[in-house]
Design a protein around this motif. Structure first.
Motif, PDB file in Angstrom:
ATOM      1  N   CYS A 210      42.473  38.472  27.520  1.00  0.00           N
ATOM      2  CA  CYS A 210      41.478  39.217  28.387  1.00  0.00           C
ATOM      3  C   CYS A 210      42.395  39.039  29.784  1.00  0.00           C
ATOM      4  CB  CYS A 210      40.351  38.421  28.681  1.00  0.00           C
ATOM      5  SG  CYS A 210      39.148  38.899  27.293  1.00  0.00           S
ATOM      6  N   TYR A 211      43.061  37.993  29.961  1.00  0.00           N
ATOM      7  CA  TYR A 211      43.720  37.738  31.109  1.00  0.00           C
ATOM      8  C   TYR A 211      45.204  38.843  31.175  1.00  0.00           C
ATOM      9  CZ  TYR A 211      47.009  35.821  34.618  1.00  0.00           C
ATOM     10  OH  TYR A 211      47.797  35.735  35.633  1.00  0.00           O
ATOM     11  N   HIS A 212      45.547  39.145  30.030  1.00  0.00           N
ATOM     12  CA  HIS A 212      46.763  39.969  29.956  1.00  0.00           C
ATOM     13  C   HIS A 212      46.317  41.454  30.293  1.00  0.00           C
ATOM     14  CE1 HIS A 212      49.081  36.644  28.080  1.00  0.00           C
ATOM     15  NE2 HIS A 212      49.907  37.079  28.980  1.00  0.00           N
ATOM     16  N   ARG A 213      45.158  41.714  29.866  1.00  0.00           N
ATOM     17  CA  ARG A 213      44.395  43.038  30.106  1.00  0.00           C
ATOM     18  C   ARG A 213      44.209  43.068  31.898  1.00  0.00           C
ATOM     19  NH1 ARG A 213      44.112  48.130  29.085  1.00  0.00           N
ATOM     20  NH2 ARG A 213      42.437  48.975  29.495  1.00  0.00           N
ATOM     21  N   LEU A 214      43.870  41.932  32.169  1.00  0.00           N
ATOM     22  CA  LEU A 214      43.663  42.247  33.591  1.00  0.00           C
ATOM     23  C   LEU A 214      44.888  42.247  34.405  1.00  0.00           C
ATOM     24  CD1 LEU A 214      41.596  39.632  35.665  1.00  0.00           C
ATOM     25  CD2 LEU A 214      43.905  40.112  36.442  1.00  0.00           C
ATOM     26  N   ALA A 215      45.827  41.743  33.946  1.00  0.00           N
ATOM     27  CA  ALA A 215      47.017  41.757  34.716  1.00  0.00           C
ATOM     28  C   ALA A 215      47.914  43.061  34.498  1.00  0.00           C
ATOM     29  CB  ALA A 215      48.261  40.798  33.945  1.00  0.00           C
ATOM     30  N   HIS A 216      47.376  43.777  33.227  1.00  0.00           N
ATOM     31  CA  HIS A 216      47.792  45.097  33.075  1.00  0.00           C
ATOM     32  C   HIS A 216      47.296  46.276  34.068  1.00  0.00           C
ATOM     33  CE1 HIS A 216      49.068  48.904  30.924  1.00  0.00           C
ATOM     34  NE2 HIS A 216      47.708  49.157  31.016  1.00  0.00           N
ATOM     35  N   ILE A 217      46.053  45.907  34.094  1.00  0.00           N
ATOM     36  CA  ILE A 217      45.318  47.040  34.992  1.00  0.00           C
ATOM     37  C   ILE A 217      45.889  46.939  36.283  1.00  0.00           C
ATOM     38  CG2 ILE A 217      43.109  47.413  35.783  1.00  0.00           C
ATOM     39  CD1 ILE A 217      41.885  46.826  33.198  1.00  0.00           C
ATOM     40  N   HIS A 218      45.921  45.688  36.819  1.00  0.00           N
ATOM     41  CA  HIS A 218      46.216  45.420  37.997  1.00  0.00           C
ATOM     42  C   HIS A 218      47.704  45.834  38.492  1.00  0.00           C
ATOM     43  CE1 HIS A 218      46.955  43.361  42.033  1.00  0.00           C
ATOM     44  NE2 HIS A 218      47.917  42.496  41.323  1.00  0.00           N
ATOM     45  N   ASN A 219      48.694  45.498  37.692  1.00  0.00           N
ATOM     46  CA  ASN A 219      50.053  46.024  37.780  1.00  0.00           C
ATOM     47  C   ASN A 219      50.333  47.169  37.518  1.00  0.00           C
ATOM     48  OD1 ASN A 219      50.672  43.225  38.393  1.00  0.00           O
ATOM     49  ND2 ASN A 219      51.017  42.563  36.281  1.00  0.00           N
ATOM     50  N   THR A 220      49.628  47.887  36.494  1.00  0.00           N
ATOM     51  CA  THR A 220      49.928  49.521  36.416  1.00  0.00           C
ATOM     52  C   THR A 220      49.026  50.230  37.257  1.00  0.00           C
ATOM     53  OG1 THR A 220      50.183  48.761  33.951  1.00  0.00           O
ATOM     54  CG2 THR A 220      49.695  51.044  34.597  1.00  0.00           C
ATOM     55  N   TYR A 221      47.947  49.941  37.539  1.00  0.00           N
ATOM     56  CA  TYR A 221      46.913  50.820  38.287  1.00  0.00           C
ATOM     57  C   TYR A 221      46.830  50.437  39.950  1.00  0.00           C
ATOM     58  CZ  TYR A 221      46.595  52.908  33.921  1.00  0.00           C
ATOM     59  OH  TYR A 221      46.759  53.346  32.529  1.00  0.00           O
ATOM     60  N   GLY A 222      47.075  49.355  40.243  1.00  0.00           N
ATOM     61  CA  GLY A 222      46.929  48.769  41.425  1.00  0.00           C
ATOM     62  C   GLY A 222      45.650  48.284  41.819  1.00  0.00           C
ATOM     63  N   THR A 223      44.862  48.044  40.687  1.00  0.00           N
ATOM     64  CA  THR A 223      43.257  47.713  40.847  1.00  0.00           C
ATOM     65  C   THR A 223      43.251  46.337  41.281  1.00  0.00           C
ATOM     66  OG1 THR A 223      42.779  49.396  39.369  1.00  0.00           O
ATOM     67  CG2 THR A 223      41.291  47.641  39.462  1.00  0.00           C
ATOM     68  N   SER A 224      42.512  45.990  42.030  1.00  0.00           N
ATOM     69  CA  SER A 224      42.435  44.589  42.704  1.00  0.00           C
ATOM     70  C   SER A 224      42.287  43.667  41.448  1.00  0.00           C
ATOM     71  CB  SER A 224      41.570  44.208  43.788  1.00  0.00           C
ATOM     72  OG  SER A 224      40.096  44.313  43.204  1.00  0.00           O
ATOM     73  N   PRO A 225      42.770  42.378  41.356  1.00  0.00           N
ATOM     74  CA  PRO A 225      42.430  41.276  40.214  1.00  0.00           C
ATOM     75  C   PRO A 225      40.870  41.331  40.137  1.00  0.00           C
ATOM     76  CG  PRO A 225      44.190  40.605  41.438  1.00  0.00           C
ATOM     77  CD  PRO A 225      43.757  41.919  42.175  1.00  0.00           C
ATOM     78  N   ARG A 226      40.105  41.077  41.275  1.00  0.00           N
ATOM     79  CA  ARG A 226      38.857  41.046  41.104  1.00  0.00           C
ATOM     80  C   ARG A 226      38.197  42.133  40.349  1.00  0.00           C
ATOM     81  NH1 ARG A 226      36.506  39.040  46.875  1.00  0.00           N
ATOM     82  NH2 ARG A 226      37.639  36.989  46.869  1.00  0.00           N
ATOM     83  N   ARG A 227      38.383  43.389  40.961  1.00  0.00           N
ATOM     84  CA  ARG A 227      37.810  44.534  40.232  1.00  0.00           C
ATOM     85  C   ARG A 227      38.276  44.697  38.801  1.00  0.00           C
ATOM     86  NH1 ARG A 227      33.636  47.813  40.592  1.00  0.00           N
ATOM     87  NH2 ARG A 227      33.952  47.628  43.308  1.00  0.00           N
ATOM     88  N   ALA A 228      39.337  44.352  38.492  1.00  0.00           N
ATOM     89  CA  ALA A 228      39.986  44.711  37.015  1.00  0.00           C
ATOM     90  C   ALA A 228      39.105  43.523  36.234  1.00  0.00           C
ATOM     91  CB  ALA A 228      41.455  44.161  36.894  1.00  0.00           C
TER      92      ALA A 228
END
Length: 188
Positions: free
Chosen positions: A93-111
């Motif tokens: 789940c953490y790696h999915r969060l990092a992927h969304i944040h790094n790829t799309y610029g979504t804030s870590p909170r929102r991701a």
């Protein structure tokens, strides 16, 4: 210029905290910090709560509302986020969060909120009952027989994990469902 700065993504009606909209947060920042209207809007967007709908992640209004609810109390909600749980077979789940944040610029909170709404097993609370059952896992009891040799519950769990690549908790729970596993059956 508005698109370049990101100000076009400002969501004035989004909830910044329990009683404050993003528009109200921007106005408060503008007054208290002597910022321009646009500087205040950008400042309010920094934590990701005041960003408008990201169309790269289409989701229902209900999902978005559930995310917003988690974000309002993020200090508490993030304690329930299970970093080590599996998003899928190869991603935590953490790696999915990092992927969304790094790829799309979504804030870590929102991701994080998106992930917790989308995949309930990315919440520690989802696994609470499982963890109680897993405490009763007996490594030594006889799970079954393979030919003339006995197989213990832990040996069966290791076999399933090796053969299928399932997570340890999932195979242990599966092994405990067999009637031969007396500890697992009494622990249910």
């Amino acid at each position: 210029l508005r698109t370049f700065s990101g100000i076009d993504k400002f969501c004035p009606e989004c909830i910044w905290s329990k009683k404050i909209t993003c528009k109200q947060r921007g106005e408060a920042l503008e007054k208290s910090n002597q910022l321009s209207k646009y500087q205040a809007m950008l400042a309010a967007m920094e934590d990701g709560l005041c960003l408008g709908e990201d169309h790269r992640f289409p989701r229902s209004k209900q999902q978005k509302a559930e995310e917003d609810e988690l974000l309002v109390d993020w200090g508490e909600s993030k304690q329930d986020f299970c970093r080590g749980c599996e998003w899928d077979k190869s991603t935590s789940c953490y790696h999915r969060l990092a992927h969304i944040h790094n790829t799309y610029g979504t804030s870590p909170r929102r991701a994080g909120a998106m992930i917790m709404v989308q995949q309930p097993w990315c919440r520690k609370s989802f696994h609470a009952e499982e963890n109680k059952r897993l405490e009763k896992f007996c490594e030594d009891c006889v799970w079954g027989w393979e030919g003339k040799s006995m197989r213990t519950c832990v040996q069966q769990a290791e076999f399933l994990q090796r053969m299928h690549g399932y997570p340890e908790s999932a195979v242990r729970l599966s092994v405990m469902e067999r009637p031969a596993c007396s500890y697992g059956q009494t622990g249910i």
